[in-house]
Design a protein around this motif. Structure first.
Motif, PDB file in Angstrom:
ATOM      1  N   ILE A   1      -8.650  24.275  29.340  1.00 39.20           N
ATOM      2  CA  ILE A   1      -8.275  24.672  28.121  1.00 39.20           C
ATOM      3  C   ILE A   1      -8.828  26.229  27.747  1.00 39.20           C
ATOM      4  O   ILE A   1      -8.216  27.163  27.687  1.00 39.20           O
ATOM      5  CB  ILE A   1      -8.458  23.954  26.948  1.00 39.20           C
ATOM      6  CG1 ILE A   1      -7.707  22.567  26.760  1.00 39.20           C
ATOM      7  CG2 ILE A   1      -8.259  24.552  25.589  1.00 39.20           C
ATOM      8  CD1 ILE A   1      -8.062  21.489  25.875  1.00 39.20           C
ATOM      9  N   GLU A   2     -10.028  26.527  28.248  1.00 34.05           N
ATOM     10  CA  GLU A   2     -10.752  27.671  28.163  1.00 34.05           C
ATOM     11  C   GLU A   2     -10.116  28.731  29.220  1.00 34.05           C
ATOM     12  O   GLU A   2     -10.003  29.958  28.800  1.00 34.05           O
ATOM     13  CB  GLU A   2     -12.011  27.885  28.370  1.00 34.05           C
ATOM     14  CG  GLU A   2     -12.941  27.063  27.281  1.00 34.05           C
ATOM     15  CD  GLU A   2     -14.412  26.991  27.389  1.00 34.05           C
ATOM     16  OE1 GLU A   2     -15.009  28.088  28.100  1.00 34.05           O
ATOM     17  OE2 GLU A   2     -14.969  26.390  26.729  1.00 34.05           O
TER      18      GLU A   2
ATOM     19  N   LEU B   1      -3.570  33.076  28.894  1.00 39.94           N
ATOM     20  CA  LEU B   1      -2.462  33.690  27.811  1.00 39.94           C
ATOM     21  C   LEU B   1      -2.997  34.818  27.459  1.00 39.94           C
ATOM     22  O   LEU B   1      -1.830  35.744  27.269  1.00 39.94           O
ATOM     23  CB  LEU B   1      -3.061  32.430  26.686  1.00 39.94           C
ATOM     24  CG  LEU B   1      -2.328  31.223  26.636  1.00 39.94           C
ATOM     25  CD1 LEU B   1      -2.829  30.324  25.400  1.00 39.94           C
ATOM     26  CD2 LEU B   1      -0.851  31.274  26.299  1.00 39.94           C
TER      27      LEU B   1
ATOM     28  N   LYS C   1      -0.083  38.227  27.830  1.00 45.78           N
ATOM     29  CA  LYS C   1       0.428  39.098  26.756  1.00 45.78           C
ATOM     30  C   LYS C   1       0.324  40.588  27.402  1.00 45.78           C
ATOM     31  O   LYS C   1       0.798  41.291  26.914  1.00 45.78           O
ATOM     32  CB  LYS C   1      -0.824  38.941  25.456  1.00 45.78           C
ATOM     33  CG  LYS C   1      -0.320  37.667  24.615  1.00 45.78           C
ATOM     34  CD  LYS C   1      -1.158  37.776  23.205  1.00 45.78           C
ATOM     35  CE  LYS C   1      -0.604  38.692  22.231  1.00 45.78           C
ATOM     36  NZ  LYS C   1      -0.987  38.637  21.117  1.00 45.78           N
TER      37      LYS C   1
ATOM     38  N   ILE D   1       7.538  37.687  26.337  1.00 42.63           N
ATOM     39  CA  ILE D   1       7.273  36.648  27.263  1.00 42.63           C
ATOM     40  C   ILE D   1       6.680  35.353  26.168  1.00 42.63           C
ATOM     41  O   ILE D   1       5.668  35.713  25.429  1.00 42.63           O
ATOM     42  CB  ILE D   1       6.167  36.583  28.149  1.00 42.63           C
ATOM     43  CG1 ILE D   1       6.494  38.129  29.324  1.00 42.63           C
ATOM     44  CG2 ILE D   1       5.782  35.717  29.034  1.00 42.63           C
ATOM     45  CD1 ILE D   1       5.522  38.156  30.195  1.00 42.63           C
ATOM     46  N   ASN D   2       7.718  34.530  26.031  1.00 37.25           N
ATOM     47  CA  ASN D   2       6.928  33.474  25.164  1.00 37.25           C
ATOM     48  C   ASN D   2       6.618  32.112  25.659  1.00 37.25           C
ATOM     49  O   ASN D   2       7.114  31.699  26.492  1.00 37.25           O
ATOM     50  CB  ASN D   2       8.402  32.900  24.399  1.00 37.25           C
ATOM     51  CG  ASN D   2       8.256  31.886  23.097  1.00 37.25           C
ATOM     52  OD1 ASN D   2       7.253  32.140  22.318  1.00 37.25           O
ATOM     53  ND2 ASN D   2       8.595  30.738  23.616  1.00 37.25           N
ATOM     54  N   ILE D   3       5.395  31.818  25.142  1.00 34.08           N
ATOM     55  CA  ILE D   3       4.851  30.445  25.649  1.00 34.08           C
ATOM     56  C   ILE D   3       5.144  29.388  24.571  1.00 34.08           C
ATOM     57  O   ILE D   3       4.763  29.645  23.423  1.00 34.08           O
ATOM     58  CB  ILE D   3       3.161  30.564  25.894  1.00 34.08           C
ATOM     59  CG1 ILE D   3       2.808  31.457  26.579  1.00 34.08           C
ATOM     60  CG2 ILE D   3       2.697  29.175  26.161  1.00 34.08           C
ATOM     61  CD1 ILE D   3       3.325  31.439  28.238  1.00 34.08           C
TER      62      ILE D   3
END
Lengths: 420, 420
Positions: free
Chosen positions: A228-229, A235, A239, A263-265
């Motif tokens: 997750i980190e 992420l 961006k 760019i959409n997550i």
């Protein structure tokens, strides 16, 4: 009487019939696999109007061999495509009018104030899944053709009305129409643009990033590496890539759009136990493709960018990139194209204001028409962008009629119309 | 012959029988709900050794009323607790020896080289789920008691051997034993510490954070607010909070531990479509609780910290915090407690080296014993920390015997033993 007046008067008289027709097509809940009912209604209508009608069931096995085929099925035996053909007298410019009949699922019923396929009319709006996206737009096309026929118009160029399946799932219907030969010098697609004119349409692709970590007990989390980190690092890089890609775009069509090709997550998940360091996270997203880009270029750019993230762990455990699900080719037409000029002029005639001319933030079948069908495409339609795919979808009835009038005049001018 | 020598010799002779017993208890796959078989074996063993045996089925309805009850079930009708009682002659210090018989599930069978409950012995290691966590430790306790009995020892203080259920699911077994009156002046719990001595044990709690966003189409993602982006802000805040909490810890027991009370985010999920801006993300995690803290204090600190994140969107759409699932109270004993001194002295006798004395990174039933049972607890055992809950779990046989000898001597010294 001028052509404009004749068309305008005819449309006014036809309004009630037209709305009844739209209700009927909305009530045919034509989600994927259920398009047959609405297509038969459209085919019948085209025959009544006096067009030659081609209704066929696309051959999925054959389509699947095409590099731009993108669908989750190859069986279209219950899902016909329909094309209405108005042959011109010759030597005129041809035109494709393209609209899809498939609609996205109604979603959570509790969020709808009424039945999703009601077709109910309240305060000048017609409600229902597919009303805006895009049966209202399709009605504008039909009305335009019908008005021209009813007022005794003849055309020099050929006119092809595509009533296609599968737009929401990758465009196999339009691909089938192109491969069957229904191409032209240009196209108009009345997707829900809020009456804006889109000479360029953003393409898009879906990707999945998989990020590895190293499991450990949460109480000694320093012995593991949290996926997750590491996903947060990815992420951040995504961006940056988005900024970099958008800083390159100088096309004035994008001047009022905060992020031309975002760019959409859209989805993220990973880990399986609160007390364990998560060792796998996935991110699913959509990357916008600018009209001047190829899908391959964009894939390569994202893959390389993710590969070069400065992080020792990620360097040793590279993020994996998959391209899955749907892909939409970007589409475009030269903003100075003669069809653009004709459309803008007629828009100004009918609406007595200048149109907003922009690039669309999403792909349409115009990508396939432009790139595979060699048919440069304009997207322009009466639907309300914000309610497409949402509960309580509706369309404003007046806009359908305005669009019909603008399109009728545009066909007349483009295809070389003459009146009795 | 000195007591030490007598015990040592007896243990050496008993080794083969002891290993056969451990194999038998490991082969009883005592996952939650399946503890009956192993508890009956333990009860029989305690009777053979000459202890008074109390086997009972905890009343879940009654336990559920206790503020520290934490379990996913209230039906223990197939899951007995067992306590073996060795009454002292009087005026001595009493001791609880506590071990759990429940084991975590075997997980993915493909990751095991052999059957998970084989009990197979290879190169001085006994394999199987539960061997390290913590049937090997329980065997050390039984051997210690048996050795003392066999060598004719009498004790002044009472000795209670807790063979409990439910440690892996929140401690209801130990809670039931405490509420039935089986408390003492101190306790030893042979959880797998790699023979380290833990006078303090980290508690922990699970939490779920829910973060809101605002949905939009991915092509116009600037019209929405990504809950995934906001989750990244929350993750950052959680790391800050972790630093802040750990900077406060000055206890020398934590001097070699990189993060004494970590906050681990173990699970994350959100969004449902690559082309949509995600409007909801959840994070699930575990927060470590230091021995000097109460669960309530820690809950409040996390809730307030998350509330005060400097972010305009999150200020208007506060992160919701839920406390769910398991909670483990922290446990501790004064590092200068006489039982600590006795244990350390006997450790040095037997192993001819100084023990590592640390705080544990995870909770045990020592939290309930310390805080609810007023029985300060030391965690010290022969198991291998790294393989607990993992495939191919094993325990080193020599360590079981060493721990048994150390514990036998400690019982002798603490409870006022005398030999025939």
């Amino acid at each position: 009487m001028l052509v404009k007046e004749k068309l305008s008067n005819w449309l006014l008289k036809e309004k009630e019939n037209a709305l009844a027709f739209l209700q009927k097509t909305v009530q045919e809940a034509s989600t994927t696999g259920n398009e047959s009912g609405v297509q038969k209604i459209v085919a019948q209508k085209l025959e009544e109007i006096g067009l030659e009608v081609d209704l066929w069931y696309p051959d999925g096995e054959e389509l699947a061999g095409h590099p731009n085929f993108c669908a989750s099925r190859t069986d279209f035996s219950q899902s016909p495509n329909v094309v209405g053909i108005w042959r011109g007298s010759g030597k005129g410019r041809s035109l494709v009018l393209n609209g899809h009949v498939d609609v996205v699922p109604e979603g959570d019923l509790k969020q709808w104030d009424d039945h999703p396929f009601s077709g109910k009319i309240i305060d000048g709006k017609l409600y229902g899944r597919g009303s805006t996206d895009m049966k209202g737009g399709n009605l504008s096309l039909l009305l335009a053709i019908q008005a021209l026929k009813a007022t005794g118009t003849t055309l020099k160029g050929d006119l092809f009305f595509h009533s296609v399946i599968e737009e929401e799932s990758g465009g196999a219907g339009t691909l089938a129409a192109i491969l069957r030969g229904y191409k032209a010098d240009a196209a108009i697609i009345p997707e829900p643009t809020n009456m804006k004119i889109f000479p360029a349409q953003q393409g898009s692709m879906w990707f999945k990033l998989t990020i590895k970590g190293k499991a450990a007990h949460g109480g000694t989390r320093y012995e593991g590496v949290s996926a997750i980190e590491k996903a947060a690092v990815v992420l951040e890089a995504i961006k940056e890539l988005e900024s970099k890609r958008n800083n390159r775009i100088t096309d004035p069509l994008y001047k009022d759009i905060p992020i031309p090709v975002p760019i959409n997550i859209g989805k993220m998940g990973g880990g399986n136990w609160p007390s364990s360091v998560p060792d796998l996270v996935y991110l699913e997203g959509r990357i916008g493709v600018a009209p001047h880009e190829t899908l391959e270029e964009v894939k390569k750019e994202l893959e390389q960018y993710v590969m070069r993230i400065q992080d020792p762990w990620l360097n040793e455990h590279p993020v994996s990139v998959e391209w899955f699900g749907a892909q939409w080719l970007p589409g475009s037409i030269d903003p100075e194209h003669p069809l653009m000029n004709i459309l803008i002029r007629n828009y100004e005639h009918v609406r007595r204001e200048k149109p907003v001319i922009e690039a669309s933030p999403w792909g349409t079948d115009g990508g396939l028409l432009s790139q595979v069908g060699d048919t440069p495409s304009i997207v322009f339609g009466p639907g309300v962008t914000a309610v497409a795919h949402y509960p309580n979808e509706y369309i404003e009835i007046e806009k359908i009629l305005e669009a019909a009038e603008i399109i009728a005049l545009t066909i007349y001018d483009w295809c070389g119309g003459s009146s009795e």
